[in-house]
Design a protein around this motif. Structure first.
Motif, PDB file in Angstrom:
ATOM      1  N   TRP A  71       5.299  -8.133   1.905  1.00 28.09           N
ATOM      2  CA  TRP A  71       6.227  -7.249   2.622  1.00 28.09           C
ATOM      3  C   TRP A  71       6.600  -6.036   1.769  1.00 28.09           C
ATOM      4  O   TRP A  71       6.647  -4.904   2.264  1.00 28.09           O
ATOM      5  CB  TRP A  71       7.494  -8.013   3.010  1.00 28.09           C
ATOM      6  N   ARG A  75       5.728  -2.074   2.835  1.00 30.58           N
ATOM      7  CA  ARG A  75       6.821  -1.088   2.864  1.00 30.58           C
ATOM      8  C   ARG A  75       6.535   0.056   1.885  1.00 30.58           C
ATOM      9  O   ARG A  75       6.820   1.224   2.183  1.00 30.58           O
ATOM     10  CB  ARG A  75       8.161  -1.758   2.507  1.00 30.58           C
ATOM     11  N   ASN A  78       4.028   2.526   3.389  1.00 26.21           N
ATOM     12  CA  ASN A  78       4.669   3.446   4.335  1.00 26.21           C
ATOM     13  C   ASN A  78       5.520   4.481   3.616  1.00 26.21           C
ATOM     14  O   ASN A  78       5.518   5.666   3.970  1.00 26.21           O
ATOM     15  CB  ASN A  78       5.524   2.675   5.327  1.00 26.21           C
ATOM     16  N   TYR A  90       1.656   1.388   8.983  1.00 25.39           N
ATOM     17  CA  TYR A  90       2.222   0.146   9.484  1.00 25.39           C
ATOM     18  C   TYR A  90       3.425   0.397  10.385  1.00 25.39           C
ATOM     19  O   TYR A  90       4.276   1.237  10.088  1.00 25.39           O
ATOM     20  CB  TYR A  90       2.632  -0.755   8.314  1.00 25.39           C
ATOM     21  N   LEU A  92       6.556  -1.432  11.380  1.00 23.63           N
ATOM     22  CA  LEU A  92       7.344  -2.556  10.871  1.00 23.63           C
ATOM     23  C   LEU A  92       8.406  -2.958  11.874  1.00 23.63           C
ATOM     24  O   LEU A  92       9.026  -2.095  12.519  1.00 23.63           O
ATOM     25  CB  LEU A  92       8.007  -2.173   9.546  1.00 23.63           C
ATOM     26  N   VAL A 100       3.903  -7.430  11.573  1.00 20.20           N
ATOM     27  CA  VAL A 100       3.601  -6.044  11.207  1.00 20.20           C
ATOM     28  C   VAL A 100       2.338  -5.643  11.951  1.00 20.20           C
ATOM     29  O   VAL A 100       1.350  -6.373  11.948  1.00 20.20           O
ATOM     30  CB  VAL A 100       3.374  -5.904   9.691  1.00 20.20           C
ATOM     31  N   ARG A 102      -0.692  -2.723  12.477  1.00 26.69           N
ATOM     32  CA  ARG A 102      -1.355  -1.620  11.780  1.00 26.69           C
ATOM     33  C   ARG A 102      -1.807  -0.563  12.778  1.00 26.69           C
ATOM     34  O   ARG A 102      -2.437  -0.886  13.786  1.00 26.69           O
ATOM     35  CB  ARG A 102      -2.548  -2.130  10.988  1.00 26.69           C
TER      36      ARG A 102
END
Length: 225
Positions: A71, A75, A78, A90, A92, A100, A102
């Motif tokens: 995770w 993050r 991104n 991604y 989220l 998640v 894509r």
């Protein structure tokens, strides 16, 4: 290492790669599309600069970041994309709970698929490793039980460093949803692993929230952006 080199990317050509799993004795071939993959694992310095967070117990900006979950890695991808004006790869879940997704059309940073990872790791070689282990990897036999600065060992034929050893690397893929649920794939072996775990074909799995001091990640982008 200057900031531009920290996430320099190498163009990976299209080609087939055969993956295998020792647990199930299964093999399967994937046609990998052209992509870009980072020369080095993400460093502590880059991670801190993008997130404002220090991660892992080890000191040193050019050490690979470790102690990051899957995770954390998505993050970060991104956040780096947004920082550079790219479209995040991604989607989220807003509450941090759920799947998640894509965006395959996005030009931003992402984790490599495990097929992309193994294709880049092998770099056209056919054996378990792309060179003699001590020359290419930090592993249990030579690491003094700690991470080392990225780029300190010999690269593979395509120019990638630390694909084997130093830290395990998160990949995008779910390992085996029927048996392990949301567990994600880890590749490459780490500084604490014996030689048999530092091979191009070895697959490991862990929960996407798992953090430990021998797991990091490497960036990828889709080609053509």
């Amino acid at each position: 290492m200057d900031a531009s080199a920290e996430h320099a990317m190498i163009a990976v050509p299209a080609g087939p790669v055969t993956l295998s799993d020792r647990r199930t004795q299964r093999s399967w071939t994937v046609e990998v599309a052209p992509c870009l993959i980072a020369t080095y694992p993400v460093t502590r310095a880059l991670y801190a600069r993008v997130t404002g967070e220090r991660s892992g117990a080890a000191e040193g900006g050019e050490l690979p970041v470790e102690g990051v979950s899957w995770w954390d890695a998505v993050r970060f991808c991104n956040a780096l994309s947004e920082r550079e004006g790219l479209t995040p790869a991604y989607l989220l879940p807003p509450d941090g709970v759920g799947d998640v997704e894509r965006d395959t059309s996005a030009d931003g940073y992402r984790l490599p698929t495990e097929a992309e990872w193994e294709h880049a790791c092998r770099a056209g070689t056919a054996g378990p490793r792309y060179g003699p282990l001590d020359e290419i990897a930090w592993h249990r036999g030579n690491s003094e039980e700690r991470t080392h600065e990225v780029g300190g060992k010999r690269p593979n034929p395509w120019g990638f460093h630390d694909m084997l050893g130093n830290v395990w690397e998160w990949c995008w893929d779910v390992y085996d949803a029927e048996v392990y649920g949301s567990y994600r794939v880890l590749r490459g072996g780490g500084w604490f692993d014996e030689h048999w775990s530092c091979r191009a074909s070895v697959r490991r799995r862990s929960h996407p929230t798992f953090r430990v001091d021998d797991v990091g990640f490497r960036l990828a982008r889709s080609a053509g952006h």
